[in-house]
Design an enzyme around this catalytic site. Structure first.
Site, PDB file in Angstrom:
ATOM      1  N   GLU A  91      23.800  58.407  12.440  1.00  0.00           N
ATOM      2  CA  GLU A  91      22.985  57.951  11.308  1.00  0.00           C
ATOM      3  C   GLU A  91      22.989  56.433  11.229  1.00  0.00           C
ATOM      4  O   GLU A  91      24.006  55.790  11.493  1.00  0.00           O
ATOM      5  CB  GLU A  91      23.580  58.481  10.002  1.00  0.00           C
ATOM      6  CG  GLU A  91      23.406  59.960   9.844  1.00  0.00           C
ATOM      7  CD  GLU A  91      23.960  60.442   8.505  1.00  0.00           C
ATOM      8  OE1 GLU A  91      23.973  61.655   8.306  1.00  0.00           O
ATOM      9  OE2 GLU A  91      24.387  59.604   7.681  1.00  0.00           O
ATOM     10  N   GLY A 159      32.046  56.690  11.716  1.00  0.00           N
ATOM     11  CA  GLY A 159      33.103  56.256  12.620  1.00  0.00           C
ATOM     12  C   GLY A 159      34.016  55.204  12.040  1.00  0.00           C
ATOM     13  O   GLY A 159      33.713  54.568  11.025  1.00  0.00           O
ATOM     14  N   SER A 191      33.691  47.221   8.627  1.00  0.00           N
ATOM     15  CA  SER A 191      34.464  47.905   7.604  1.00  0.00           C
ATOM     16  C   SER A 191      35.427  48.907   8.237  1.00  0.00           C
ATOM     17  O   SER A 191      35.009  49.863   8.877  1.00  0.00           O
ATOM     18  CB  SER A 191      33.501  48.620   6.650  1.00  0.00           C
ATOM     19  OG  SER A 191      34.221  49.378   5.726  1.00  0.00           O
ATOM     20  N   HIS A 216      40.161  52.366  -1.434  1.00  0.00           N
ATOM     21  CA  HIS A 216      39.950  53.597  -2.204  1.00  0.00           C
ATOM     22  C   HIS A 216      41.153  54.094  -3.007  1.00  0.00           C
ATOM     23  O   HIS A 216      41.009  55.037  -3.793  1.00  0.00           O
ATOM     24  CB  HIS A 216      39.401  54.737  -1.336  1.00  0.00           C
ATOM     25  CG  HIS A 216      38.150  54.375  -0.601  1.00  0.00           C
ATOM     26  ND1 HIS A 216      37.079  53.771  -1.226  1.00  0.00           N
ATOM     27  CD2 HIS A 216      37.805  54.503   0.701  1.00  0.00           C
ATOM     28  CE1 HIS A 216      36.125  53.552  -0.325  1.00  0.00           C
ATOM     29  NE2 HIS A 216      36.544  53.976   0.843  1.00  0.00           N
ATOM     30  N   CYS A 333      27.091  58.383   4.055  1.00  0.00           N
ATOM     31  CA  CYS A 333      27.168  58.539   5.506  1.00  0.00           C
ATOM     32  C   CYS A 333      27.570  59.958   5.896  1.00  0.00           C
ATOM     33  O   CYS A 333      28.462  60.551   5.320  1.00  0.00           O
ATOM     34  CB  CYS A 333      28.160  57.484   6.013  1.00  0.00           C
ATOM     35  SG  CYS A 333      29.316  57.996   7.240  1.00  0.00           S
TER      36      CYS A 333
END
Ligand code: SF4
Length: 342
Positions: A91, A159, A191, A216, A333
Site C-alpha cells: 500500500e 513494514g 518512522s 504509543h 496502513c
C-alpha cells in the site's frame, strides 16, 4: 534469470558497471532514465547505444510497479495497492497539500513481522523486504498519477523500515540524489517502531534524514502488550539511543502516539509520557487512531486528545495532533490490502 536493476543501490550499480568496463557516466544516464524520467524499457533510453541497451536487457530485468487498485478520498488523498513484478502487493498513499506539496507515505516491506496489535498490516506477518527501487517506485507511481513532483516522503506504510535497513538507505539516497528525485533529506522521514540498532546506525548517516519513533506507550507493560515485538527493545534503552541520536545529529525527532481508548490513554500513561519526554529533543505527534474492522481498539475521544495536548504543552513539550486523512479509503496502513484479501 537476470536480477532486477532496481534491486541495486547507486553504489552497487556503479561497481558492477566498473567491473564490466563501462564508463561511469553511463550509470548516471541509466539511473536518470529509470528514476528521474521513470522509463520502464531499455528501448526508451535513447542516449544509450543500441548494443549496450541489449546487453543491459540480458543482464538486468527492468521492472515497474503497477496500480492494482486506486481509491480517492473526499479530502484529495489517494490510496494505492501497488503490484511488483513477482505479484507481491503493498500500500502507498499520496497526500496533496493546498500549498502545492505532495507527500507520499510509502511502504518499506510487504507486510510486517512486528505484529503491533492495533495495526492491520501486523496481522498477517511479513511477506518480504522491498528492494531499493521498489521503495522508490511508489514515489514514481504517485508522481505520475498526480502529475506533479513529490516533495515529501514519510516511510510510514507497511513494514518496519530498520528491519530492511540497507535497502531503505539505498532507496533514500536515490530519492535524495540531486539528479534523480532531488527530495531534500529533511523532507524524508523514516518512522521506526523503535529498533535500537537501527536508530544508532541512522544517527551515523551523513544525510539529514528525519526520524520518527512509534512510541504509543511510555509504560513498559502497556508497550509490551500492544507492540509485542518490542519487548526486547526496552523503553530505557530506547531513550538512551535517542539521546545519543540527538547529540550526534543535533536533530529533533518525533514520537508518534496513537491514542487508544482504555489502552494507553489513562492519566498514568500521560504522566509516564511526560516523564519520558523530559529533557529529550523530541516532538510528540498525537494521532487519532483509524478504526479497523475486526479490531477491538477504539480511538480516544476528542476531549482526551485535547487534554493530552494541553498537558504536554504546559510541560513545554512540543506537541501536535495529526490530522487524520483518508479514513473513507481505508486510511490505516494494511486496511486496503486486508479488505482485498477478504
Ligand atoms: S505499526 Fe508498523 S511496525 Fe507495527 S505491525 Fe504495523 S507496519 Fe509493522
Amino acid at each position: 534469470m537476470s536480477k532486477p536493476l532496481k534491486s541495486y543501490s547507486i553504489e552497487e550499480l556503479s561497481n558492477l558497471f566498473k567491473e564490466a568496463g563501462l564508463p561511469s557516466f553511463r550509470v548516471n544516464q541509466i539511473l536518470e532514465w529509470v528514476y528521474a524520467k521513470g522509463v520502464n524499457t531499455y528501448e526508451d533510453m535513447t542516449n544509450i547505444p543500441k548494443t549496450m541497451r541489449e546487453q543491459l536487457g540480458f543482464a538486468y530485468l527492468l521492472t515497474m510497479a503497477t496500480i492494482d487498485e486506486r481509491l480517492v478520498s473526499v479530502d484529495g488523498s489517494r490510496k494505492y495497492l501497488l503490484r511488483f513484478h513477482d505479484g507481491v502487493v503493498v500500500e502507498t498513499v499520496g497526500l496533496p497539500s493546498k500549498d502545492g506539496r505532495l507527500t507520499v507515505c510509502c511502504s518499506s516491506q510487504a507486510g510486517c513481522a512486528m505484529g503491533c496489535s492495533f495495526c492491520a498490516t501486523g496481522r498477517n506477518g511479513l511477506v518480504r523486504d522491498l528492494a531499493p527501487g521498489e521503495i522508490v517506485d511508489q514515489l514514481l507511481v504517485v508522481q505520475d498519477d498526480f502529475g506533479t513532483r513529490v516533495t515529501n516522503v514519510v516511510i510510514m506504510g507497511q513494514g518496519e523500515p530498520f528491519a530492511n535497513y540497507d535497502n531503505l538507505l539505498a532507496a533514500l539516497r536515490i530519492m535524495n540524489h540531486p539528479k534523480l528525485l532531488n527530495i531534500g533529506a529533511r523532507h524524508i522521514t523514516v518512522s521506526t517502531c523503535g529498533l535500537i540498532a537501527g536508530i544508532e546506525k541512522f544517527a551515523g548517516e551523513p544525510e539529514q534524514f528525519t526520524l520518527a519513533v512509534s512510541l504509543h506507550a511510555a509504560r513498559q507493560e502497556v508497550r509490551d502488550t500492544i507492540m509485542p515485538a518490542m519487548q526486547n527493545q526496552r523503553l530505557g534503552a530506547l531513550r538512551q539511543s535517542l539521546e545519543h541520536y540527538s547529540s550526534a545529529t543535533g536533530r529533533r525527532y518525533s514520537f508518534e502516539y496513537a491514542l487508544m481508548k482504555g489502552v494507553n490513554d489513562a492519566e498514568e500513561d500521560l504522566d509516564a509520557l511526560i516523564t519520558y519526554c523530559r529533557r529529550l529533543l523530541c516532538h510528540v505527534n498525537l494521532i487519532p487512531l483509524n478504526e479497523i474492522e475486526g479490531m477491538p481498539m477504539l480511538p480516544s475521544g476528542q476531549e482526551t486528545t485535547r487534554m493530552w495536548f494541553d498537558a504536554l504543552e504546559e510541560e513545554g513539550i512540543p506537541v501536535s495532533v495529526r490530522r487524520s486523512r483518508g479514513a473513507d479509503i481505508f486510511g490505516a496502513c494494511g486496511q486496503l490490502a486486508n479488505a482485498r484479501r477478504g
